[in-house]
Design a protein around this motif. Sequence first.
Motif, PDB file in Angstrom:
ATOM      1  N   GLU A  56      25.191  51.651  10.893  1.00 33.03           N
ATOM      2  CA  GLU A  56      25.944  52.557  10.046  1.00 33.03           C
ATOM      3  C   GLU A  56      26.550  51.795   8.872  1.00 33.03           C
ATOM      4  OE1 GLU A  56      28.721  54.112  12.795  1.00 33.03           O
ATOM      5  OE2 GLU A  56      27.194  54.981  14.084  1.00 33.03           O
ATOM      6  N   SER A  86      22.792  50.947   3.747  1.00 32.92           N
ATOM      7  CA  SER A  86      24.187  50.992   3.309  1.00 32.92           C
ATOM      8  C   SER A  86      24.265  51.411   1.848  1.00 32.92           C
ATOM      9  CB  SER A  86      24.855  49.630   3.500  1.00 32.92           C
ATOM     10  OG  SER A  86      24.229  48.654   2.679  1.00 32.92           O
ATOM     11  N   HIS A 129      18.447  61.702  18.976  1.00 30.59           N
ATOM     12  CA  HIS A 129      19.473  60.763  18.516  1.00 30.59           C
ATOM     13  C   HIS A 129      20.852  61.394  18.697  1.00 30.59           C
ATOM     14  CE1 HIS A 129      21.411  57.743  15.858  1.00 30.59           C
ATOM     15  NE2 HIS A 129      22.175  58.761  15.505  1.00 30.59           N
ATOM     16  N   SER A 169      24.962  60.443  17.735  1.00 33.81           N
ATOM     17  CA  SER A 169      26.030  59.610  17.164  1.00 33.81           C
ATOM     18  C   SER A 169      27.342  60.282  17.528  1.00 33.81           C
ATOM     19  CB  SER A 169      25.897  59.476  15.645  1.00 33.81           C
ATOM     20  OG  SER A 169      24.839  58.622  15.291  1.00 33.81           O
ATOM     21  N   LEU A 180      31.079  59.900  15.389  1.00 41.26           N
ATOM     22  CA  LEU A 180      30.728  59.233  14.139  1.00 41.26           C
ATOM     23  C   LEU A 180      31.848  59.399  13.121  1.00 41.26           C
ATOM     24  CD1 LEU A 180      28.496  57.702  12.571  1.00 41.26           C
ATOM     25  CD2 LEU A 180      27.614  59.922  11.848  1.00 41.26           C
ATOM     26  N   HIS A 181      32.379  60.595  13.029  1.00 44.85           N
ATOM     27  CA  HIS A 181      33.573  60.879  12.221  1.00 44.85           C
ATOM     28  C   HIS A 181      34.633  61.385  13.205  1.00 44.85           C
ATOM     29  CE1 HIS A 181      31.684  60.722   8.106  1.00 44.85           C
ATOM     30  NE2 HIS A 181      30.609  60.859   8.859  1.00 44.85           N
ATOM     31  N   ILE A 196      17.167  58.176   8.036  1.00 45.77           N
ATOM     32  CA  ILE A 196      18.567  57.842   7.830  1.00 45.77           C
ATOM     33  C   ILE A 196      19.277  59.115   7.387  1.00 45.77           C
ATOM     34  CG2 ILE A 196      20.172  56.549   6.349  1.00 45.77           C
ATOM     35  CD1 ILE A 196      18.060  54.329   6.227  1.00 45.77           C
ATOM     36  N   THR A 208      26.299  61.342   5.974  1.00 47.63           N
ATOM     37  CA  THR A 208      27.328  62.251   6.475  1.00 47.63           C
ATOM     38  C   THR A 208      28.631  61.993   5.730  1.00 47.63           C
ATOM     39  OG1 THR A 208      27.890  60.681   8.241  1.00 47.63           O
ATOM     40  CG2 THR A 208      26.344  62.457   8.782  1.00 47.63           C
ATOM     41  N   MET A 249      29.263  58.041   4.817  1.00 48.69           N
ATOM     42  CA  MET A 249      28.565  56.927   5.446  1.00 48.69           C
ATOM     43  C   MET A 249      27.116  57.286   5.687  1.00 48.69           C
ATOM     44  SD  MET A 249      30.097  57.023   9.349  1.00 48.69           S
ATOM     45  CE  MET A 249      31.796  56.954   8.810  1.00 48.69           C
ATOM     46  N   THR A 253      23.736  56.534   8.309  1.00 47.11           N
ATOM     47  CA  THR A 253      23.450  56.138   9.681  1.00 47.11           C
ATOM     48  C   THR A 253      21.948  56.095   9.898  1.00 47.11           C
ATOM     49  OG1 THR A 253      25.471  57.226  10.438  1.00 47.11           O
ATOM     50  CG2 THR A 253      23.827  56.705  12.117  1.00 47.11           C
ATOM     51  N   LYS A 254      21.458  54.976  10.412  1.00 47.41           N
ATOM     52  CA  LYS A 254      20.046  54.829  10.741  1.00 47.41           C
ATOM     53  C   LYS A 254      19.782  55.493  12.087  1.00 47.41           C
ATOM     54  CE  LYS A 254      16.351  51.394  10.694  1.00 47.41           C
ATOM     55  NZ  LYS A 254      16.046  49.932  10.519  1.00 47.41           N
ATOM     56  N   LEU A 255      18.776  56.349  12.148  1.00 49.71           N
ATOM     57  CA  LEU A 255      18.507  57.128  13.353  1.00 49.71           C
ATOM     58  C   LEU A 255      17.650  56.350  14.350  1.00 49.71           C
ATOM     59  CD1 LEU A 255      17.703  60.605  11.751  1.00 49.71           C
ATOM     60  CD2 LEU A 255      19.904  59.753  12.586  1.00 49.71           C
TER      61      LEU A 255
END
Length: 392
Positions: free
Chosen positions: A2, A54, A284, A286, A289-290, A306, A309, A317, A319-321
């Motif tokens: 992330e 990133s 996937h 996460s 995540l938030h 990716i 979000t 940000m 995020t790679k899945l």
Amino acid sequence: MEGGVDGVAAEGKVTCAAWIRRPENAHLVVIGKSRTPPSSSSLEIFSFDPMAASLSSSPKVIYEFEEGVEPVSIAVHPSGDDIVCSTSTAGCKLLELHARGDNVRLLAKELLPLQNVSPQRCLAFSGDGSRFATGGVDGHLRIFEWPNLRIILDEPRAHKSFQDMDFSLDSEFLASTSTDGSARIWKTDGVPVTTLTRNSDEKIELCRFSRDGTKPFLFCTVQRGNKPLTVVWDISTWEKIGHKRFLPKPASILSISLDGKYLALGSKDGDVCVVEVKKMEIRHWSKRLHSGSNIISLEFCPSARIVLTASSEWGAMVTKLTVPVDWKDWQIYLLLLGLFLASMLLFYVFFQNSDSFWNFPESARKINTVFGGSQPDDKTAFEQFEQLDLLS
């Protein structure tokens, strides 16, 4: 894996975010930020590093709004050259993106038909870029031709108040949902088609059309009592064909990848799950995540697995899945070439080790004789007749 924008929460509350498609996969990200006076709210463009997954630590360019104006939602044209931003008090802004290498500029232009309208909660471009639709908090639906902005549909009472909208893959239909739980389907030439059926305890909230080009589906998140469901409609009949539960809590945002293979849902408490459409199974997760924050933006990267979000508390940000790696075209061609070379090698080995007549001249001569071919020591027809006369 992330990556976020450093200090994004401290520098201003993120209100919206979206990918900007660029040639050679040099994609950018646009982020809307709300700030309290005397600071100005803004749209900021960040570069994206696909290897590190990133965003750049600082923006490439910043567009500042007038005092008291805040960004509400963003839509980016499929070409990546036009950005439309809905604002809290000043209608919609059009920003033309001019990017050459590291030089990125934003040129503001007027959108006269959308200059003095109420805040537009939903903005959407069709996949081919020929249509642009807006849905206001006042329930007003507008569909325009792009880029000439000729009005196709102007419906002040489309909904009580808009919640979500999406164009179909072929740009023929527009689906829209309302805060009162209803959902309607429109032809993009301005003709209303139908209202989706629902039970008395159901509220249709978010909608996305399928994107793979083979299955004509519409995916919607539906709140049935206290159960959040993902329901599928067949767009040839507009009938429900199934449902499944993925999130324990209601979804706040729904997105689908450009190739239609994956569906992503963001929850109101910060979770993100990604579903493989073919099997309708989660691939996937996460979680948090938030953490504890409502996810307000969720988009797939145009060229990689990716997601982008954003939330007001945690900012934006990427995020790679953790999903299966897709085969690239060159990898498929390389595999086919490898199979061809392997088959040629096997044929050569078989040829060298076989005892077929091709490897033995004697066999070849026998075959040649059978089919009437001549050999170097064959006697002439005249000599053969002489031998026959002697024998007789």
